[in-house]
Motif scaffolding. Structure first.
Motif, PDB file in Angstrom:
ATOM      1  N   GLU A 152       0.771  -1.253   0.088  1.00  0.00           N
ATOM      2  CA  GLU A 152       0.132  -0.172   0.080  1.00  0.00           C
ATOM      3  C   GLU A 152       0.749   1.255   0.050  1.00  0.00           C
ATOM      4  O   GLU A 152       0.389   2.322  -0.623  1.00  0.00           O
ATOM      5  CB  GLU A 152      -0.964   0.029   1.046  1.00  0.00           C
ATOM      6  N   MET A 153       1.955   1.408   0.709  1.00  0.00           N
ATOM      7  CA  MET A 153       2.964   2.460   0.747  1.00  0.00           C
ATOM      8  C   MET A 153       3.964   2.364  -0.341  1.00  0.00           C
ATOM      9  O   MET A 153       4.747   3.066  -0.286  1.00  0.00           O
ATOM     10  CB  MET A 153       3.714   2.462   2.147  1.00  0.00           C
ATOM     11  N   GLU A 154       3.900   1.388  -1.412  1.00  0.00           N
ATOM     12  CA  GLU A 154       4.671   1.343  -2.581  1.00  0.00           C
ATOM     13  C   GLU A 154       6.123   1.368  -2.077  1.00  0.00           C
ATOM     14  O   GLU A 154       6.947   1.932  -2.671  1.00  0.00           O
ATOM     15  CB  GLU A 154       4.689   2.732  -3.351  1.00  0.00           C
ATOM     16  N   ILE A 155       6.517   0.612  -0.988  1.00  0.00           N
ATOM     17  CA  ILE A 155       7.743   0.049  -0.460  1.00  0.00           C
ATOM     18  C   ILE A 155       7.976  -1.367  -1.082  1.00  0.00           C
ATOM     19  O   ILE A 155       7.083  -2.114  -0.892  1.00  0.00           O
ATOM     20  CB  ILE A 155       7.668  -0.035   0.926  1.00  0.00           C
ATOM     21  N   PRO A 156       9.265  -1.356  -1.511  1.00  0.00           N
ATOM     22  CA  PRO A 156       9.644  -2.660  -2.078  1.00  0.00           C
ATOM     23  C   PRO A 156       9.779  -3.809  -0.836  1.00  0.00           C
ATOM     24  O   PRO A 156      10.334  -3.559  -0.030  1.00  0.00           O
ATOM     25  CB  PRO A 156      11.235  -2.571  -2.769  1.00  0.00           C
ATOM     26  N   VAL A 157       9.243  -5.128  -1.474  1.00  0.00           N
ATOM     27  CA  VAL A 157       9.470  -6.418  -0.260  1.00  0.00           C
ATOM     28  C   VAL A 157      10.269  -7.266  -1.114  1.00  0.00           C
ATOM     29  O   VAL A 157      10.111  -7.527  -2.236  1.00  0.00           O
ATOM     30  CB  VAL A 157       8.304  -6.816  -0.060  1.00  0.00           C
ATOM     31  N   ASP A 158      11.320  -7.692  -0.320  1.00  0.00           N
ATOM     32  CA  ASP A 158      12.375  -8.316  -0.822  1.00  0.00           C
ATOM     33  C   ASP A 158      12.381  -9.924  -0.556  1.00  0.00           C
ATOM     34  O   ASP A 158      13.252 -10.771  -0.921  1.00  0.00           O
ATOM     35  CB  ASP A 158      13.761  -8.048  -0.690  1.00  0.00           C
ATOM     36  N   GLY A 159      11.239 -10.210   0.172  1.00  0.00           N
ATOM     37  CA  GLY A 159      11.146 -11.632   0.640  1.00  0.00           C
ATOM     38  C   GLY A 159       9.988 -11.877   1.752  1.00  0.00           C
ATOM     39  O   GLY A 159       9.763 -10.774   2.424  1.00  0.00           O
ATOM     40  N   PHE A 160       9.553 -13.052   1.775  1.00  0.00           N
ATOM     41  CA  PHE A 160       8.407 -13.193   2.751  1.00  0.00           C
ATOM     42  C   PHE A 160       8.388 -14.736   3.014  1.00  0.00           C
ATOM     43  O   PHE A 160       8.346 -15.700   1.958  1.00  0.00           O
ATOM     44  CB  PHE A 160       7.198 -12.837   1.831  1.00  0.00           C
ATOM     45  N   GLY A 161       8.305 -14.910   4.197  1.00  0.00           N
ATOM     46  CA  GLY A 161       8.337 -16.470   4.611  1.00  0.00           C
ATOM     47  C   GLY A 161       8.628 -16.652   5.747  1.00  0.00           C
ATOM     48  O   GLY A 161       8.517 -16.026   6.868  1.00  0.00           O
ATOM     49  N   GLN A 162       9.321 -17.709   6.026  1.00  0.00           N
ATOM     50  CA  GLN A 162       9.938 -18.285   7.301  1.00  0.00           C
ATOM     51  C   GLN A 162      11.391 -19.154   7.363  1.00  0.00           C
ATOM     52  O   GLN A 162      11.587 -19.889   6.245  1.00  0.00           O
ATOM     53  CB  GLN A 162       8.928 -19.163   8.396  1.00  0.00           C
ATOM     54  N   HIS A 163      12.285 -18.571   7.833  1.00  0.00           N
ATOM     55  CA  HIS A 163      13.505 -19.225   7.818  1.00  0.00           C
ATOM     56  C   HIS A 163      13.285 -20.314   8.790  1.00  0.00           C
ATOM     57  O   HIS A 163      12.923 -20.581   9.905  1.00  0.00           O
ATOM     58  CB  HIS A 163      14.537 -18.211   8.674  1.00  0.00           C
ATOM     59  N   ALA A 164      14.359 -21.464   8.356  1.00  0.00           N
ATOM     60  CA  ALA A 164      14.504 -22.550   9.088  1.00  0.00           C
ATOM     61  C   ALA A 164      15.479 -21.962  10.525  1.00  0.00           C
ATOM     62  O   ALA A 164      15.101 -22.432  11.613  1.00  0.00           O
ATOM     63  CB  ALA A 164      15.098 -23.496   8.330  1.00  0.00           C
ATOM     64  N   ILE A 165      16.683 -21.630  10.059  1.00  0.00           N
ATOM     65  CA  ILE A 165      17.462 -20.824  11.010  1.00  0.00           C
ATOM     66  C   ILE A 165      16.539 -19.896  11.877  1.00  0.00           C
ATOM     67  O   ILE A 165      16.174 -19.175  11.384  1.00  0.00           O
ATOM     68  CB  ILE A 165      18.598 -20.303  10.371  1.00  0.00           C
TER      69      ILE A 165
END
Lengths: 310, 310, 310, 310
Positions: free
Chosen positions: D239-252
């Motif tokens: 909504e704020m036009e901010i780039p998102v470089d990843g989405f999820g969950q780390h194992a570490i």
């Protein structure tokens, strides 16, 4: 009076190895087995009262026997049958009980070959006593089923080389209405998202760029209670060694998603959260164009799809 | 053809101090102001496209002007008007625009005095540009509204000294159907939970033990996205010094709740989560009896109610 | 060098009926059984690697054998023993293995009679293969344990007729520090909330208004992952016919709660969510006074407590 | 007595356009501005009491001035200074107040050039009255801040061409300990995940495959309350036009993530949920090897990183 469709009822799937696939559908996804009859296993989600929302039978290859839609009343069955036959569609009546737990039904193929079933009556067997909820408005106690089990069937995604024509045919002849649609930058319609009940999207009708491809089912979506459950589902699939083909949130439908795929049959279940409901008799379809968004996914990514033909 | 009801549309409330009450409805609950016209403030929740789901006007005392229900089509307005007049009910037509953003409507009182409005058409003004969502299927961007703002109107709870009769009248004459009901140990009906659209409970019709009590509105429920939001709402009410009259989860409807009350008008908003949806044309009402549960609340407690008369 | 305490380790409880109580601790709460030895069942939560955080033995009546605290290193055991004996406290050394999975330990009673154990070493047995997580930083796979199982032990609440003195003694002699405290309107201290590790409250030391009451344990709190899990836990307890004595959120500690009580022993488990962590070496205790809040609970209500004596 | 480190305190960042970057850090991420002094803006998250966890100054190019670590006590400052100088490290003392809200500190560079600061004392200014929480253990009322604002700083990820040596140096000379590590299939160490306080990972030290690359900061992680907030953050960034470089969950670390990047400076904030805490004085580092998992991400995907040099 025009016959009326009510909602998505179930999908009838085929797999080359029934027991192996049950590891996925029951063991991993968490569907509850209701009945085995004639080599077919009938399953439902823990919040469902209807006899089944997914059935699975063994066959030479993975496939889709049919997608089942519930009509608004008994009379609509006859109404749809008459209408479809007048349209030159071959309609077969299925006797009550031929599909376990279900009243009489009609089966037919859309012009491009999607096999649909329309039925009205379905039994509502009690959950077994040891799993039954003390809540009379719930079937299975949440604490007594698979920890990631979704709540109820939500929608199907089907692919067609003539997707726009199919969507229009479904609206004209089967009482579906358009809730959303998406046009690619070249002006072609990528997907039409239709509803039988008008409250939520129940079929995503997607353009298959391969003009010679047979009609296919991409996935069956089941609803979960929260976005947190999407994370829980993804983690559970990893623990169970089930392939996950996507994780995030769609802009279309606003549904959050985790795609889990049966490694035996390639049938894909979408754990689907978030979303929205329409309570608006004047709803105007939301018409997305590719330029509206930098990415059709609102969050995360949808990996490669595996479609399964009928 | 019988006229059809579609869904709960809005409530029109009155308060002795409009500005003070807006601190509650807009500042604390997070409804968005759409329009001020003729001394009335029209508000909606961030997921709503319709012009308003709650309006507020200043009056000598807190009160309820009417509860507004949307019909399934334009023709049903006339149909209901004819039917109600034939039943001896006094029906008043309201011109388009008399209630801001809305087409023509009819108003009448139920036999026990609940003032209802039926309307069909309602405008869908865009959210202001600075709050509008980039999602075309959403009105306001979630990150740009009140952090606890609920998503959409869900149901009303009304009290009546003749509640069972009222519920039956609503089903017989206004196209409501029963989704759940509750009988106390003495066999008397405590509440009937009815739906216009058949998908969710939209009116809880509750027995008022005071036989001389006027018809009243107990609360208006708005839907939140998750049970976590119920905790967030309760905390926000404490931060905003808003009284909270209950916190937990109902067995009936399976809705989780936090009741927040405007200290100026005693109008109560229920933040409502969880719950379930009905997609079943054969739904049999869930008939609870007091002995079914050790506590009608599934979790937590509902404190003392404050009903507001019309 | 002064001996150092590290964190809450476990509680050793007694019940008049071991098997019946396991229905509660394992079947309902979801603790995993690690070992049975000498009539004692050792359990832990699915996120715990240590051998046990709760043990249960059969006895004539419900009781508390001891509360176990882990020291920061092996040398601190000797250090505490020396210090306590110098204070006139009777210290008993427990050999490694006397308590299953654990190294040597010391046991003693506080001046008012709370039986504490200090230990350093504890074994970390693998989860059984069929429940083990594929995540090496997790013990049990979340999808393979009880759906409401909490993650790890969080704190104990203990009651004492001399609570303030006890809290001070624990800080002076056992390396606890105060994180929060609550004074009633009359200036008396109702509760002192202390921490061994400084990161979170690990013991709530509560004033028992009955001056003749023996020291008691009110509850053992286990952490859950989200507020949504608090609702899930409450629902699960209802499905399992387990009494729930409170549901909501504390202002103190900001912990959300659902209190579940074993009907056989009255031992109470708090499902505890939300809260906050302290990463501040200069932390000044938060000193609440009754007038600070209209209600010590931030949301919901804590019903009547059932304390269990040692 | 050996000097002790306590926890991650703050990062001091530089941007080519201060006001534009504040749109990101304050407007989108939701950090609260505490003070502006000498061209630097000091910010903290709504759950933080310390004066700042992130500061931002305008410079010719985006950069990292330093990463600030808090010591366990005042004496440790002198202790670390002496120790580092004995190791041949150039140590500069920073007077109290040179960095707003903070006591005296030391600054130095690690052998490969990461600029670190150690400090002990930091002021805890009240939140402004209109945003202050009524909870004395909370700084800002959750309902009065940015709807997606995270709670507190969690960790940094730094890249180094000699990452393994850097991690070892940090453990040997700065009191860090290893919580987890990851070896690639070729046996090389990809990352070492270290903690000052032993409770959570506070620095991820990652191998930069470019042997000539300067030391860099990949991201600063802030903790959110739930996985649902990860979805909310991703949506808000869109909504704020901010780039998102990843989405999820780390194992570490088991942390869920949404990476948001300031388009002006490329500084990246990780919204971080889930995870686990260590309360174990005998913790053995979790040693992952590439073959342990089919994907280092437990869910979703981490897109391309943008590292910012000092």
């Amino acid at each position: 009076m025009a016959p009326e469709l009510h909602s998505l009822g179930h999908v009838a799937l085929e797999t080359p190895d029934l027991e192996e696939s049950l590891y996925f559908f029951e063991g991993a996804v968490g569907l509850e087995e209701v009945e085995r009859a004639g080599g077919t296993v009938y399953m439902r989600a823990p919040d469902e009262f209807a006899h089944h929302s997914l059935s699975l039978a063994e066959a030479d290859a993975a496939g889709v026997d049919h997608v089942g839609w519930q009509t608004a009343d008994e009379a609509s069955l006859e109404g749809f049958a008459d209408h479809l036959e007048a349209e030159g569609i071959d309609v077969r009546w299925v006797e009550a009980g031929e599909e376990a737990g279900q009243g009489e039904a009609i089966r037919f193929a859309t012009p491009t070959g999607h096999r649909f079933e329309l039925f009205y009556h379905v039994e509502k067997p009690d959950a077994p006593a040891e799993k039954r909820s003390k809540l009379k408005n719930k079937s299975y106690a949440a604490c007594k089923t698979n920890p990631v089990a979704p709540r109820r069937i939500d929608h199907v995604q089907i692919w067609d080389a003539e997707a726009l024509e199919l969507a229009r045919w479904m609206c004209e002849h089967l009482d579906f209405r358009v809730q959303e649609s998406w046009e690619d930058a070249d002006g072609s319609r990528w997907g039409t998202f239709v509803s039988a009940n008008g409250v939520k999207i129940e079929a995503a009708v997607i353009q298959d760029d391969d003009a010679t491809a047979p009609p296919k089912l991409n996935h069956v979506a089941y609803k979960v209670g929260s976005n947190d459950d999407i994370f829980a589902a993804a983690g559970a699939m990893r623990e169970m060694e089930i392939p996950v083909d996507g994780f995030g949130q769609h802009a279309i439908s606003r549904g959050s998603f985790c795609y889990a795929r049966d490694p035996v049959s390639d049938h894909t279940i979408e754990f689907n959260g978030a979303g929205y409901l329409v309570f608006d008799p004047e709803w105007e379809p939301v018409r997305w164009q590719e330029a509206d968004l930098i990415d059709r996914q609102w969050a995360g990514q949808h990996g490669g799809s595996v479609n399964v033909p009928y």
